[in-house]
Each structure stands twice: as C-alpha cells, then as structure tokens.
Enzyme design. Structure first.
Site, PDB file in Angstrom:
ATOM      1  N   ASP A  77      50.477  38.395  51.830  1.00  8.73           N
ATOM      2  CA  ASP A  77      51.172  37.834  52.993  1.00  8.73           C
ATOM      3  C   ASP A  77      51.026  38.811  54.146  1.00  8.73           C
ATOM      4  O   ASP A  77      51.929  39.563  54.481  1.00  8.73           O
ATOM      5  CB  ASP A  77      52.645  37.574  52.656  1.00  8.73           C
ATOM      6  CG  ASP A  77      53.376  36.840  53.775  1.00  8.73           C
ATOM      7  OD1 ASP A  77      52.695  36.327  54.697  1.00  8.73           O
ATOM      8  OD2 ASP A  77      54.605  36.780  53.733  1.00  8.73           O
ATOM      9  N   ASN A 133      50.892  38.612  57.382  1.00  6.81           N
ATOM     10  CA  ASN A 133      51.750  38.548  58.571  1.00  6.81           C
ATOM     11  C   ASN A 133      53.226  38.439  58.212  1.00  6.81           C
ATOM     12  O   ASN A 133      54.066  38.208  59.088  1.00  6.81           O
ATOM     13  CB  ASN A 133      51.333  37.393  59.488  1.00  6.81           C
ATOM     14  CG  ASN A 133      51.343  36.053  58.766  1.00  6.81           C
ATOM     15  OD1 ASN A 133      51.559  35.987  57.549  1.00  6.81           O
ATOM     16  ND2 ASN A 133      51.106  34.978  59.507  1.00  6.81           N
ATOM     17  N   ASN A 184      55.203  36.267  56.876  1.00  2.00           N
ATOM     18  CA  ASN A 184      55.979  35.099  57.290  1.00  2.00           C
ATOM     19  C   ASN A 184      56.369  34.219  56.100  1.00  2.00           C
ATOM     20  O   ASN A 184      56.859  33.098  56.291  1.00  2.00           O
ATOM     21  CB  ASN A 184      55.210  34.278  58.321  1.00  2.00           C
ATOM     22  CG  ASN A 184      53.982  33.588  57.737  1.00  2.00           C
ATOM     23  OD1 ASN A 184      53.513  33.957  56.646  1.00  2.00           O
ATOM     24  ND2 ASN A 184      53.459  32.615  58.466  1.00  2.00           N
ATOM     25  N   GLU A 222      48.444  34.065  51.768  1.00  6.31           N
ATOM     26  CA  GLU A 222      47.055  33.681  51.998  1.00  6.31           C
ATOM     27  C   GLU A 222      46.249  33.878  50.714  1.00  6.31           C
ATOM     28  O   GLU A 222      46.699  34.546  49.792  1.00  6.31           O
ATOM     29  CB  GLU A 222      46.426  34.543  53.095  1.00  6.31           C
ATOM     30  CG  GLU A 222      47.212  34.596  54.388  1.00  6.31           C
ATOM     31  CD  GLU A 222      48.248  35.706  54.404  1.00  6.31           C
ATOM     32  OE1 GLU A 222      49.283  35.531  55.093  1.00  6.31           O
ATOM     33  OE2 GLU A 222      48.048  36.737  53.721  1.00  6.31           O
ATOM     34  N   ASP A 241      35.374  27.413  45.027  1.00  3.24           N
ATOM     35  CA  ASP A 241      34.343  28.381  45.400  1.00  3.24           C
ATOM     36  C   ASP A 241      33.457  27.860  46.526  1.00  3.24           C
ATOM     37  O   ASP A 241      32.963  26.734  46.457  1.00  3.24           O
ATOM     38  CB  ASP A 241      33.453  28.694  44.193  1.00  3.24           C
ATOM     39  CG  ASP A 241      34.243  29.060  42.950  1.00  3.24           C
ATOM     40  OD1 ASP A 241      35.479  29.104  43.024  1.00  3.24           O
ATOM     41  OD2 ASP A 241      33.614  29.290  41.909  1.00  3.24           O
ATOM     42  N   GLU A 263      45.814  30.892  56.880  1.00  2.00           N
ATOM     43  CA  GLU A 263      46.747  30.387  55.870  1.00  2.00           C
ATOM     44  C   GLU A 263      46.232  29.053  55.386  1.00  2.00           C
ATOM     45  O   GLU A 263      45.954  28.152  56.182  1.00  2.00           O
ATOM     46  CB  GLU A 263      48.150  30.262  56.464  1.00  2.00           C
ATOM     47  CG  GLU A 263      48.754  31.609  56.803  1.00  2.00           C
ATOM     48  CD  GLU A 263      50.061  31.527  57.579  1.00  2.00           C
ATOM     49  OE1 GLU A 263      50.779  32.544  57.641  1.00  2.00           O
ATOM     50  OE2 GLU A 263      50.355  30.449  58.144  1.00  2.00           O
ATOM     51  N   GLU A 304      31.571  18.764  34.727  1.00  2.00           N
ATOM     52  CA  GLU A 304      32.337  19.588  35.655  1.00  2.00           C
ATOM     53  C   GLU A 304      32.569  18.852  36.970  1.00  2.00           C
ATOM     54  O   GLU A 304      33.663  18.900  37.538  1.00  2.00           O
ATOM     55  CB  GLU A 304      31.580  20.889  35.904  1.00  2.00           C
ATOM     56  CG  GLU A 304      32.342  21.930  36.667  1.00  2.00           C
ATOM     57  CD  GLU A 304      31.601  23.258  36.748  1.00  2.00           C
ATOM     58  OE1 GLU A 304      32.180  24.221  37.267  1.00  2.00           O
ATOM     59  OE2 GLU A 304      30.426  23.329  36.292  1.00  2.00           O
TER      60      GLU A 304
END
Length: 870
Positions: free
Chosen positions: A495, A497, A499, A503, A566, A658, A839
């Site tokens: 995190d 920032n 808040n 992320e 990915d 984010e 997959e």
C-alpha cells in the site's frame, strides 16, 4: 509337477511367446480369505470414458502442444504414478496391459509402454482373446474373452503410493492354463505430436539408470538412478517402482523388459491381485511396504474403500437435477480432473494438495499456487471437503513468519509456488542438504486475496451440506489467525500511498534487485541484445523520456503474476515493433505492432515501416512524429514505487496503479473476514473489517468506474492527478489500456451498484467486445493489446468467465448469464467430449489452448454446473 512336465512347458512357452526363457513355477496363492463382500459401483458405472485414458507411451517425454503430456493417465488418491488403457483400435496387441507414468518430483514422465500385460496359455498354446477397455471415475477396466476363458482386470488406487489390479479369471475349458505377464520400459527420450527424437533415455540421461530386479516370489523392483539437472525428470537416486502380486511367479528380466509366469492349473475361477507402488525415496518405500502387505492380505477391503470413495464424490457432487447429460458429464470430468491433480505429501509439503495439472510440464509434482488453491478448494468443498482443507493448509504451511530466515519483514506473506523441493536460496539459508534445489519454487510474488472466500465456502459446506458443524467451527478457528496475517501483510508491503487500497507488486528478491537496486533491461534503436541497468529512479526516468525501443523489468513481470493475470494489457503489456523484428511482410508487421497501431489511432503517429534485412524500423523518424510515439508509450508505461519499513529498508515494490480486481477482492476479503470473526465471537474485529469493506466499496465506485465508457478500470497513483481530482482518488482510470476481465470483478465480489452493474453488463453483452463465440475473453476485442491467441489479452480463462457470469447473475442478469454459460459449453472445443479440460480457449473459434487437465478451469466448470444450468 515332475521335471519332464516342467521342461516341456518351458519349450512350449518359449515357442508360443518368443520371449525370455524360463520355467513356470508352481502356484502359491496369497489371495485374501476374509469374508468382506465386494462392493460394486452404482453411480460411477454411468460415466464411462468421460476422459480418453488410452495411450502406449514409448518415450520418457511424450508430449503435444506446449510440451504437455500427450495423454491423460488415471491418477487418484494422491498417488505419484498413473496408468493408461491400451488403445485397442490402434494397438490391439497391448490388450491386458496398462501403460505407466510416474511423477519424478516436479515432472510427469512415462515409465513403461505397459506393465503386467497379461496373456494366457491353454495347454501351452496362446489364447486368442477379444478385448474391451474403458474407464469409469476412479477405475480402469479391461475384459478379455475367448471360448471358455474370460478375464476381467480392474485397476484402482488404494493408497497414496499404490494402485491395485484385480484380475478375475474364469476357465470353463477344464484345460491347464498359464498366466504370462510382460512389461516393457520406454526406451525413447522425447517425442512431440508423434515425431520422435532419435535419442534414447540412456543416451540423453546416462545418470538416470533404470535397474530392474526380481525377488524369489517373482515380484519386481525398478530403481531409478539420480538425475537432478534435467528439466524433464528429477530423481534422488532412491526412488523406485515396485510390482508385487498375490501369486508366486517365475520372473526373468532382459534389459528394459521382464516376463513373469505362473501356472494355475485347470482351476475354474481364480482372482489375482497385483499392486503397483511408486515411491520417491527409500524412506517412503519403507513406510509403504507394510501397507502393500496389508493390501495383498485384504484386497477387498481396500478396493471397497476406493469404490466407496468415488461413489461418495459423485453422490455428493452431482446435485443439479436440471443439467443435461452432456453438462453432467462435464461436471464429472471436472471432478475427475481435480482428483487426478491431487498429490499426497512429499518433501517440503506436509499436506495433501492439488496442483494445476498433473500432465502439464510446469504444473505437476505437488507444486501449489495460492490463486489456484482458492478456486480448487471452493469447488472441492462440495464433493471432497477434506481435500479442499488440505489444499489450503499447504499454502499456509509456508506462510512467512516474523523469524523467517530470508524475509522476516514479509510476515504474513504467502509464497507464489511451493512444492516438494524448495529454492536453493531458502535451502541454503535453512542449512538443508536435501529438498533444496527446486526448479519451480517461487517467492517473487503472491496472489490475490481470495483466501477468505475459499475458507468460508469450505466452512458453510462442511456445516450445512455435510453436517460437520464442530469441524467447521474448528476450521475457522484454525484459519482465522493466518488469514488475518495475510490480510495485514497487504497493507504493510503493498500500500504505497497508505490509503487502505493495496496494489499489486513484487517482493524483494534476487530476480528483481541487485545490491538493493531494481533490475531492468532495455533496447535502443539497432540493439539486438538487451542493455541491463539498475535503480528505480533511472528506470522511471527512462520511461518518462521514451527513449527506448523495448523495456522490461522482472518486477513488472512478477507484479502481473501477483495479479494471477500474467502479462495482461492493464499492466502495460502490448506488442511492439520490437516483436516484429525479422519479419518482412508489412501487413504482418502492422498486425503485430499493436503499439504502433495504437499510436497512429490515438495520437496521429505515422507508423509506416522500413524493412532493411531482418531489421524493422519506423520510416518517419522526424522528432515531431517520434514525440507522438512517445506519448503512446506513456499510456502503456508501468512505474514502480519502493515500499519501505520504519528503518527505511525496501521491503517490496508496488505498481503505481491501484487495480480494480485487487480492490474488489480486498472488499470481499474484508467482508468474509468480518463474517468469520462474527462466528468466532470477535465482534470488535468484525466491526473493523465491515467498516473497511464499506470504505473499499465506496472507493471502487467513486474512483474506478468510468461513466463515459461504462466500465471499471485500474487507476493511476499520481499525486498531481489526485490533487486535481480532489475526491480522495489516487488518480484517473486507465481507460487507454482498454477493457479487460478485471472490469467485472466488482460485480463478482458484490462491490458494484445497480447502475454501474447495468453499464458493465451492457459491455459484456456487446458482440464487438466480450460476447464472442466463447464469451468473456480476458481483453475486449477492441482493446489495443487484444489478440485471440494472446495469453491474458484475449484468451478465455474459465475462472474469469465464471467471475463474469456469477456477477451478472448476482445483479439480476440471470438470463444473459445463462446464455453465456450455454455458449461456453456448446463452443469450447471438446468440452462435452472426452478431451481434457484446458487452461484456456480461443474466444473467436473455441480452440483449446494452454495446459491440459487444468484444475482451476475444472473448478469453475464444476461451479458453473452447480450454480447455473438450471
């Protein structure tokens, strides 16, 4: 028997079989004499050949596309070996035998074309049989019939290391019969799509010796030599495959082949049991040997347990009475696949676990990912809740503690991949001398926060479906502290920032840093090789300048892995002119150069190409034109922030954005933790989690929804943007990178509102975006980085598909969701046939892609069967 009869029989057998020279031994029968009545399956017999389990391997690695195993052996009960049926249409001479595969720690390998291939001599002459071979859930069955002689062979798994073949013979002829078993190891090293490499196993892997010996009872031991360097097979030097029978036989071995013979006279009915065992270490075989002895002493008991186990799976799992027969078969296929990917404890993993795919090259062994585990456990809770719990425990077994030898600052962190062998770095730190040289263990990143979602599903299913309320309560008490540690880690290490919205990012790891500096690489015009540099400030400055042709950071890759998606477009992945080098066709170059096309459309960049030999460049190199390209590059650039502890030490890296899917998972994590805390009586903690969930939901809808396009996006972390917005948001939505599957995560997690959900569903139903032949690809068709065959930028992944339709249904769009579910079942290639579950799938054609026999696809197909099709 007199000596003359033995010699005559020896001559007849040699002439009839044309194989090894031996004498037939007198029968010594160890068949059990207990009175336990054999149970016959009632449900499993309704589902024959759900998966094609035929194959006669001739190479150690026999693969198809993607270097994944070219066939689907039966694996069960957590065992580390598998069996194949003979393909009687192609190779009828292999009737009576079972192909053999064995998981060599991290890779599934072929061991034998067949073991114990049974033929019968009547009065010294071969009996010509007609044969059938088929599978049911949990068993392989062969029948061989001839005038007066009938044979049924049924193979099941009866322990975590052993399988059993029950061979029942009826002989109405009154004639003397001999049983002859043959086995043949694979000789070739590698074949792909039927095209063989000429090298043999012995030539390619001289250390990987395969020594067969036989004891006085005719039982066989196959010892594997030590091989640690190959990326196809790994053995410790004491792994082995054992064949033990309930009858004494005369066994002779010739190189890669063996033959065993037993005479049973003219007996009318005879049942013989053969146990196959694969153990990874000598200690395992020492532990398994008394179990094998007990299996041979009480075979019906073990066979009944296997039969009952599968009857319970199917009875508990097949609950949707409205599904069509084809859809029900898909559900059974999903259950068989998940169970086949079950591995029992070995090495550094103390619990049973479920891997992504026993037949996929990089996903076998007992390799365990958190992201896969949450989904697998959610589905398995409905038909095997004990395995679901064990799978989750495997992930948390290696949760980082405050006294961790490598990363104490990452307390609560869950490693991306754990397995039988840990990394050399961790092994050295712990002073280990074995299980310390993994080729696949990964600590570079973790996976999204869906653990509480899975734990809660196991709890409610245990309590409500299985009436195991006390165990359900104990399960929450066990998991809650670990879930809270994992939850708190996100705020500590991801995190940037501060808040409260974590992320995605990357761990401090030798792959990402050198001498404490971020590693990155780049190419300038004309470069063929990468230039390597260090330092986050220099990396971000180079991004800002745009003076590069290609740029990459291992931390960026790890951050995309951390998302479970990915190389998704939202993380800055887009094909560029660097990917077109070596091409000469301008149309093909233009198709590949997605960034050039985007720059042309969005910023007026002249993306005409100049081709000089194998070098492809842009023809217009004017500074004004180049500036337009640099603007486009900035739209796709991903910057990093260093996250530091109180002393200023770097403890991780965060993307400077984010992610809406992680924020949505974060919302549901808080919601489920609140529910768990309430059940456990932690009311104050429940209130905190409930408040966090409400704040996160408000933030998602305030900051991550773009009203103009009607979709959710990741947002920038940009102080200048945040100041101009002045609404508490970290920055603007990253609309320029197009729509992706992350955009419906607020619906799946319940964080959307009625108005935003309607707009998202409209985009999902748009045939020019997501409503393709197989719907809900991971990038919209109009996404600048879209490609129908690109990993996470077009292909349909069944987990993201499920998240989408479940979110639609939860917001009242059930009809539309069912329409998409039916399109998936109808158009995903081979889904309702006997092909493996894949997959991912091509959104435009339905073609199969990626690994075969894939667990999380199976888990979500089972969820679709359970939740939809009604």
């Amino acid at each position: 028997m007199i000596k003359q009869q033995m010699l005559a029989k020896k001559t007849l057998l040699a002439a009839a079989i044309g194989s090894l020279m031996f004498t037939a031994g007198c029968n010594s029968d160890n068949t059990n004499s207990t009175t336990e009545e054999k149970k016959n399956p009632q449900v499993a017999v309704k589902f024959q050949n759900i998966l094609d389990r035929t194959g006669t391997p001739k190479h150690l690695a026999e693969v198809s596309a993607g270097n994944h195993m070219a066939y689907t052996p039966l694996h069960d009960n957590g065992a580390w070996h598998g069996h194949l049926l003979p393909d009687l249409q192609q190779r009828s001479e292999n009737m009576g035998g079972f192909g053999v595969t064995a998981i060599a720690e991290e890779y599934n390998t072929s061991v034998a074309e067949y073991f114990d291939k049974l033929s019968i001599l009547k009065d010294g002459q071969p009996v010509n049989f007609k044969a059938t071979a088929y599978s049911i859930p949990g068993a392989l069955i062969q029948t061989m019939t001839a005038d007066g002689i009938n044979v049924e062979m049924k193979l099941q798994f009866v322990s975590s290391r052993s399988s059993i073949v029950e061979t029942t013979i009826s002989n109405d002829t009154g004639a003397d019969i001999d049983l002859v078993w043959n086995g043949k190891l694979v000789d070739g090293y590698y074949a792909k799509d039927g095209v063989a490499n000429p090298e043999t196993v012995a030539e390619k892997l001289p250390n990987f010796t395969r020594d067969m010996t036989a004891d006085n009872n005719g039982n066989i031991e196959l010892q594997f030599g030590k091989e640690r360097d190959s990326w196809w097979v790994r053995t410790r030097g004491d792994s082995a495959f054992n064949i033990q029978r309930s009858i004494t036989a005369d066994t002779h071995i010739n190189g890669l082949e063996y033959q065993s013979v037993a005479n049973i006279g003219a007996v009318a009915n005879k049942t013989i049991y053969t146990v196959f065992s694969h153990t990874l270490t000598a200690a395992e075989w020492q532990k398994e040997q008394p179990i094998v002895n007990d299996i041979l002493a009480n075979p019906i008991h073990y066979i009944n347990a296997s039969t009952t186990r599968w009857e319970n799976y199917l009875t508990n799992g097949l609950v949707n009475k409205n599904a069509t027969p084809e859809q029900e078969r898909v559900a059974v296929k999903a259950m068989e696949t998940l169970t086949g990917n079950w591995r029992s404890p070995a090495g550094m993993v103390s619990y049973d676990t479920v891997t992504p795919s026993v037949t996929a090259r990089w996903f076998s062994g007992n390799l365990t990912w958190p992201w896969d585990t949450w989904k697998q456990a959610y589905a398995m809770a409905h038909f095997n809740p004990d395995l679901a719990m064990a799978n989750i425990r495997t992930v948390f077994e290696h949760q980082v503690k405050s006294d961790d030898v490598l990363r104490p600052y990452d307390k609560g962190y869950l490693l991306d991949v754990v397995g039988m062998n840990m990394s050399q770095q961790r092994g050295e730190a712990l002073g280990l001398t074995e299980f310390d040289d993994a080729q696949t263990w990964n600590e570079r990143n973790t996976k999204p926060s869906l653990a509480s979602w899975a734990v809660w599903e196991v709890y409610t299913t245990l309590k409500d479906k299985y009436n195991r309320a006390d165990e359900a309560q104990a399960w929450l008490q066990e998991m809650y502290p670990q879930l809270v540690e994992y939850h708190n880690w996100w705020l500590t290490a991801r995190d940037t920032n501060q808040n409260g919205i974590p992320e995605y990012g990357a761990a401090v790891d030798p792959e990402h840093t050198k001498d404490g500096q971020l590693i990155y690489k780049y190419k300038l015009e004309g470069d063929k090789d990468w230039r390597v540099e260090y330092g986050i400030e220099k990396y971000n400055a180079l991004l800002e300048s745009g003076k590069y042709v290609d740029i990459s950071s291992p931390a960026q890759t790890a951050a995309s892995w951390e998302s479970g998606r990915d190389d998704a477009a939202v993380f800055g992945f887009i094909d560029t002119i660097a990917d077109a080098q070596g091409l000469t066709d301008v149309k093909e170059i233009a198709l590949i150069d997605q960034l050039g096309r985007y720059a042309n459309k969005q910023h007026g960049f002249d993306n005409a190409y100049s081709v000089n030999g194998d070098a492809v460049t842009y023809a217009n190199t004017d500074p004004e034109n180049t500036a337009k390209l640099n603007l486009a590059k900035k739209d796709w650039q991903v910057k990093f922030s260093e996250n530091k502890d109180a002393s200023g030490e770097v403890i991780g890296y965060s993307l400077m954005q984010e992610s809406v899917d992680q924020a949505s998972y974060w919302y549901s994590d808080n919601k489920y933790l609140a529910q768990i805390a309430t059940v456990l009586g932690h009311d104050a903690e429940a209130a905190v989690f409930t408040a966090k969930a409400a704040e996160t939901k408000d933030y998602i809808n305030q900051c991550m929804f773009d009203r103009e396009t009607g979709f959710y996006y990741d947002i920038n972390i940009d102080a200048e943007q945040a100041r101009s917005l002045n609404n508490g948001c970290a920055g603007n939505p990253i609309v320029e990178r197009g729509m992706g599957a992350e955009g419906w995560s607020p619906l799946f997690n319940g964080a959307a509102n009625r108005i935003t959900a309607a707009a998202v569903v409209e985009n999902m139903m748009n045939t020019e975006k997501f409503n393709t032949t197989v719907p809900l690809g991971t990038a919209a068709k109009d996404n600048p980085a879209y490609g129908a065959d690109i990993y996470w930028r077009g292909r349909v992944w069944v987990d993201q598909f499920y998240f989408g339709v479940k979110g639609m249904a939860d917001y009242g769009y059930t009809t539309q969701a069912n329409e998409m579910v039916n399109k998936l079942f109808n158009n995903a290639q081979g889904l309702t046939l006997d092909r493996p579950i894949q997959e991912n799938y091509n959104p435009e054609t339905g073609a199969v892609q990626g690994a075969n026999n894939f667990s999380w696809s199976s888990a979500h197909l089972y969820m679709l069967y359970n939740d939809f099709l009604k």
